[in-house]
Motif scaffolding. Structure first.
Motif, PDB file in Angstrom:
ATOM      1  N   THR A  30       0.775   3.171 -33.027  1.00  0.00           N
ATOM      2  CA  THR A  30      -0.372   4.085 -33.021  1.00  0.00           C
ATOM      3  C   THR A  30      -1.393   3.679 -34.084  1.00  0.00           C
ATOM      4  OG1 THR A  30       0.963   5.916 -32.224  1.00  0.00           O
ATOM      5  CG2 THR A  30      -1.004   6.495 -33.427  1.00  0.00           C
ATOM      6  N   LYS A  31      -2.651   3.956 -33.807  1.00  0.00           N
ATOM      7  CA  LYS A  31      -3.696   3.702 -34.806  1.00  0.00           C
ATOM      8  C   LYS A  31      -3.703   4.837 -35.827  1.00  0.00           C
ATOM      9  CE  LYS A  31      -6.700   1.360 -31.439  1.00  0.00           C
ATOM     10  NZ  LYS A  31      -6.039   1.744 -30.184  1.00  0.00           N
ATOM     11  N   GLU A  46      -5.434   8.145 -35.166  1.00  0.00           N
ATOM     12  CA  GLU A  46      -4.903   9.007 -34.100  1.00  0.00           C
ATOM     13  C   GLU A  46      -3.739   9.875 -34.581  1.00  0.00           C
ATOM     14  OE1 GLU A  46      -5.648   5.721 -30.503  1.00  0.00           O
ATOM     15  OE2 GLU A  46      -3.712   5.829 -31.530  1.00  0.00           O
ATOM     16  N   LYS A  50       1.011   6.313 -24.649  1.00  0.00           N
ATOM     17  CA  LYS A  50      -0.172   5.562 -25.093  1.00  0.00           C
ATOM     18  C   LYS A  50      -1.409   5.838 -24.231  1.00  0.00           C
ATOM     19  CE  LYS A  50      -1.523   0.984 -26.718  1.00  0.00           C
ATOM     20  NZ  LYS A  50      -2.931   1.193 -26.375  1.00  0.00           N
ATOM     21  N   SER A  51      -1.239   5.913 -22.927  1.00  0.00           N
ATOM     22  CA  SER A  51      -2.403   6.124 -22.059  1.00  0.00           C
ATOM     23  C   SER A  51      -3.007   7.514 -22.265  1.00  0.00           C
ATOM     24  CB  SER A  51      -2.049   5.901 -20.591  1.00  0.00           C
ATOM     25  OG  SER A  51      -1.055   6.806 -20.178  1.00  0.00           O
ATOM     26  N   ILE A  66      -2.957   9.137 -25.111  1.00  0.00           N
ATOM     27  CA  ILE A  66      -3.641   9.064 -26.408  1.00  0.00           C
ATOM     28  C   ILE A  66      -4.972   8.316 -26.257  1.00  0.00           C
ATOM     29  CG2 ILE A  66      -3.499   8.138 -28.761  1.00  0.00           C
ATOM     30  CD1 ILE A  66      -0.359   8.550 -28.373  1.00  0.00           C
ATOM     31  N   ASP A  67      -4.918   7.196 -25.525  1.00  0.00           N
ATOM     32  CA  ASP A  67      -6.142   6.399 -25.324  1.00  0.00           C
ATOM     33  C   ASP A  67      -7.239   7.207 -24.628  1.00  0.00           C
ATOM     34  OD1 ASP A  67      -4.994   4.228 -26.564  1.00  0.00           O
ATOM     35  OD2 ASP A  67      -4.494   3.167 -24.702  1.00  0.00           O
ATOM     36  N   SER A  68      -6.818   8.094 -23.725  1.00  0.00           N
ATOM     37  CA  SER A  68      -7.808   8.892 -22.980  1.00  0.00           C
ATOM     38  C   SER A  68      -8.127  10.218 -23.679  1.00  0.00           C
ATOM     39  CB  SER A  68      -7.308   9.167 -21.560  1.00  0.00           C
ATOM     40  OG  SER A  68      -6.117   9.929 -21.597  1.00  0.00           O
ATOM     41  N   GLY A  69      -7.489  10.450 -24.837  1.00  0.00           N
ATOM     42  CA  GLY A  69      -7.748  11.674 -25.598  1.00  0.00           C
ATOM     43  C   GLY A  69      -7.150  12.929 -24.998  1.00  0.00           C
ATOM     44  N   TYR A 108      -4.718  15.037 -25.417  1.00  0.00           N
ATOM     45  CA  TYR A 108      -3.697  15.530 -26.338  1.00  0.00           C
ATOM     46  C   TYR A 108      -3.016  16.804 -25.831  1.00  0.00           C
ATOM     47  CZ  TYR A 108      -5.263  12.011 -29.646  1.00  0.00           C
ATOM     48  OH  TYR A 108      -5.555  10.813 -30.239  1.00  0.00           O
TER      49      TYR A 108
END
Length: 215
Positions: free
Chosen positions: A22-23, A26, A187-188, A190-193, A195
């Protein structure tokens, strides 16, 4: 936090959320979304870039509400560094007496990885309270049920390949909790926001474990 409180929270909630790759920016949104879904235990793996900073941030901002841990702890030096960053427990994919000793000396919980009865009994002799059954998906719920015949007093946390489709089976076989990575901390999403879907997944996992543990 005292070790017994960490163990109790893990067993009562039944889910350890595994955060890997994770970044840093995030991290807090992920932790908040999981917490809102009932997850109170989270670990950041040590093969995640910037993991020490993330553990420190989590401990500082969520430490009152969540149990913060470190995963993929492979040596005593890493064990020391994650404790210094604020981790209250550690997981490992293997059974390393040096890592166990390093955590026990600090009165911290270590959950080492085991996959054979020999490793399980060795871990028990080293004073391990909870063991990570890994890779659980490949070993299967039947494996857990059978090893718990002679080793009924060992408390297992299956990790690896656990999803909503098989978690109930493992819970019924005697697992006390589970480590969930990509099936929960997706991950997908999270990438698309998205939550809110992390929160929904957290609720689903916790509810499924609760239902099958008491069936």
């Amino acid at each position: 936090m005292e070790k017994w409180k960490v163990i109790r929270t893990i067993e009562e909630t039944g889910i350890i959320a595994i955060v890997r790759g994770t970044k840093p920016q995030e991290m807090m949104r992920i932790a908040s979304a999981l917490y809102n879904g009932g997850v109170k235990v989270i670990e950041v793996t040590c093969n995640t870039p910037g993991y020490l900073g993330m553990i420190e941030q989590l401990a500082g901002e969520m430490g009152e509400k969540m149990i913060i841990g470190a995963g993929t702890v492979l040596n005593a030096a890493t064990a020391q560094s994650v404790i210094d960053a604020g981790a209250t427990f550690a997981l490992a994919p293997d059974l390393n007496p040096e890592v166990i000793k390093a955590l026990h000396e600090k009165n911290r919980l270590i959950i080492p990885g085991v996959a054979t009865p020999t490793e399980m009994v060795q871990a028990q002799r080293l004073g391990v309270e909870l063991m990570k059954l890994f890779p659980a998906g490949a070993l299967g719920a039947r494996f857990l049920k059978e090893v718990r015949g002679p080793l009924a007093d060992i408390r297992f946390i299956p990790v690896g390949g656990i999803n909503l489709g098989n978690i109930g089976e493992f819970a019924e076989a005697g697992a006390v909790a589970f480590g969930i990575g990509g099936e929960l901390v997706n991950k997908s999403l999270i990438d698309s926001g998205n939550y809110s879907e992390l929160t929904n997944r957290a609720e689903s996992f916790i509810e499924t474990v609760r239902r099958h543990k008491h069936s």
